[in-house]
Enzyme design. Structure first.
Site, mmCIF file in Angstrom:
data_model
loop_
_atom_site.group_PDB
_atom_site.id
_atom_site.type_symbol
_atom_site.label_atom_id
_atom_site.label_comp_id
_atom_site.label_asym_id
_atom_site.label_seq_id
_atom_site.Cartn_x
_atom_site.Cartn_y
_atom_site.Cartn_z
ATOM 1 N N GLY A 11 -0.900 -2.059 0.369
ATOM 2 C CA GLY A 11 -0.791 -1.284 1.600
ATOM 3 C C GLY A 11 -2.145 -0.759 2.033
ATOM 4 O O GLY A 11 -2.267 0.342 2.568
ATOM 5 N N ARG A 14 -4.293 0.344 6.173
ATOM 6 C CA ARG A 14 -4.412 1.560 6.992
ATOM 7 C C ARG A 14 -4.020 2.783 6.164
ATOM 8 O O ARG A 14 -3.564 2.677 5.039
ATOM 9 C CB ARG A 14 -3.519 1.454 8.229
ATOM 10 C CG ARG A 14 -2.056 1.266 7.910
ATOM 11 C CD ARG A 14 -1.230 0.962 9.142
ATOM 12 N NE ARG A 14 -1.613 -0.322 9.726
ATOM 13 C CZ ARG A 14 -1.173 -1.495 9.304
ATOM 14 N NH1 ARG A 14 -0.326 -1.551 8.273
ATOM 15 N NH2 ARG A 14 -1.551 -2.610 9.860
ATOM 16 N N TYR A 152 14.314 6.331 0.959
ATOM 17 C CA TYR A 152 12.914 6.655 0.629
ATOM 18 C C TYR A 152 12.843 7.641 -0.537
ATOM 19 O O TYR A 152 12.063 7.462 -1.478
ATOM 20 C CB TYR A 152 12.251 7.236 1.875
ATOM 21 C CG TYR A 152 10.760 7.456 1.798
ATOM 22 C CD1 TYR A 152 9.872 6.398 2.006
ATOM 23 C CD2 TYR A 152 10.240 8.728 1.568
ATOM 24 C CE1 TYR A 152 8.500 6.604 1.973
ATOM 25 C CE2 TYR A 152 8.869 8.939 1.535
ATOM 26 C CZ TYR A 152 8.008 7.882 1.734
ATOM 27 O OH TYR A 152 6.644 8.095 1.703
ATOM 28 N N LYS A 156 11.153 6.873 -4.144
ATOM 29 C CA LYS A 156 10.015 7.671 -4.616
ATOM 30 C C LYS A 156 10.342 8.398 -5.915
ATOM 31 O O LYS A 156 9.456 8.592 -6.771
ATOM 32 C CB LYS A 156 9.598 8.667 -3.532
ATOM 33 C CG LYS A 156 8.981 8.004 -2.294
ATOM 34 C CD LYS A 156 7.789 7.121 -2.643
ATOM 35 C CE LYS A 156 6.966 6.757 -1.427
ATOM 36 N NZ LYS A 156 5.828 5.865 -1.765
#
Length: 251
Positions: A11, A14, A152, A156
């Protein structure tokens, strides 16, 4: 300066990934900038090389085992055996549970959790050979629970369990595994969240900063600085930890 190593940042096109790749390059490491689209890595690679660093852009879907193995093999061939891995690649598909689709769930799980598993498995083969390695997984304060982020948050939280288990398994090879759980960081991802909830970016940041003890939102460099320490020679006795980089205590 620490010994020069080969680092992989997923990733890395950016946001936090780009800042981390640039920081690791400044630390003296050769950096493989991995993202889904190889052309999207160009800006990060260009910045690194302009500053005198050494970087390689690599396109790969981290949730695809074949793509991961090919990418890590290519990195090892071009830059050398990777011994630093930052699992940062991530996506969001936010929604309340009753609106969340199976695809929303699977996409987030596959990129964050499966991707980190596959990348760690491929990279550790090189780390164990040289008896040295650093793996940093990007978790989130959302691991503690966050409305509209069942997928998410679960991913996580799962990364924290993966981190602690890999730290136990890989420690005997002089490989440390840690996780960073960012709080509010000003990135394109959080900007998209502001748009989703219908709040201006400026007001969204002000609202977040008012809830943070240090009185500001985080920047990608705040995370990159922590990665820099956790991937250094000096951090060798820190492993299996989840560090909340959130401007205040989170439990």
């Amino acid at each position: 300066m620490s010994e020069s190593r080969v680092a992989i940042v997923t990733g890395g096109a950016r946001g936090i990934g780009a800042a981390t790749a640039q920081r690791l390059a400044r630390d003296g490491h050769a950096v493989a900038v991995v993202d889904l689209d190889e052309s999207s890595c160009t800006d990060t690679v260009t910045r690194i090389t302009k500053d005198g660093g050494h970087a390689l852009g690599v396109g790969a879907d981290v949730s695809n085992a074949e793509a991961v193995n090919e990418a890590v093999a290519r990195i090892a061939d071009v830059l050398g055996p990777p011994t630093i891995l930052v699992n940062n690649a991530g996506v969001t598909r936010d929604n309340l549970l009753f609106k969340m689709t199976e695809q929303d769930w699977d996409t987030v799980m596959n990129v964050h959790l499966r991707g980190s598993f596959l990348m760690s498995k491929a990279a550790q083969a090189h780390m164990t050979q040289v008896q040295w390695g650093r793996i940093v997984n990007l978790s989130s304060v959302s691991a503690l629970g966050n409305r509209g982020q069942a997928n998410y948050s679960a991913a996580k939280a799962g990364l924290q369990g993966l981190t602690k288990t890999l730290a136990i398994e890989l420690g005997k090879f002089n490989i440390t595994v840690n996780a960073i759980a960012p709080g509010f960081i000003a990135t394109e991802m959080t900007k998209a969240t502001a748009e989703r909830v219908g709040v201006s970016w400026e007001d969204f940041q002000k609202g977040a900063a008012s809830q943070i003890p240090v009185g500001r939102v985080g920047q990608p460099e705040d995370i990159a600085n922590t990665v820099s320490f956790l991937t250094s020679e000096e951090s060798g006795f820190v492993s299996g930890q989840v560090i909340y980089v959130a401007g205040g205590p989170r439990t």
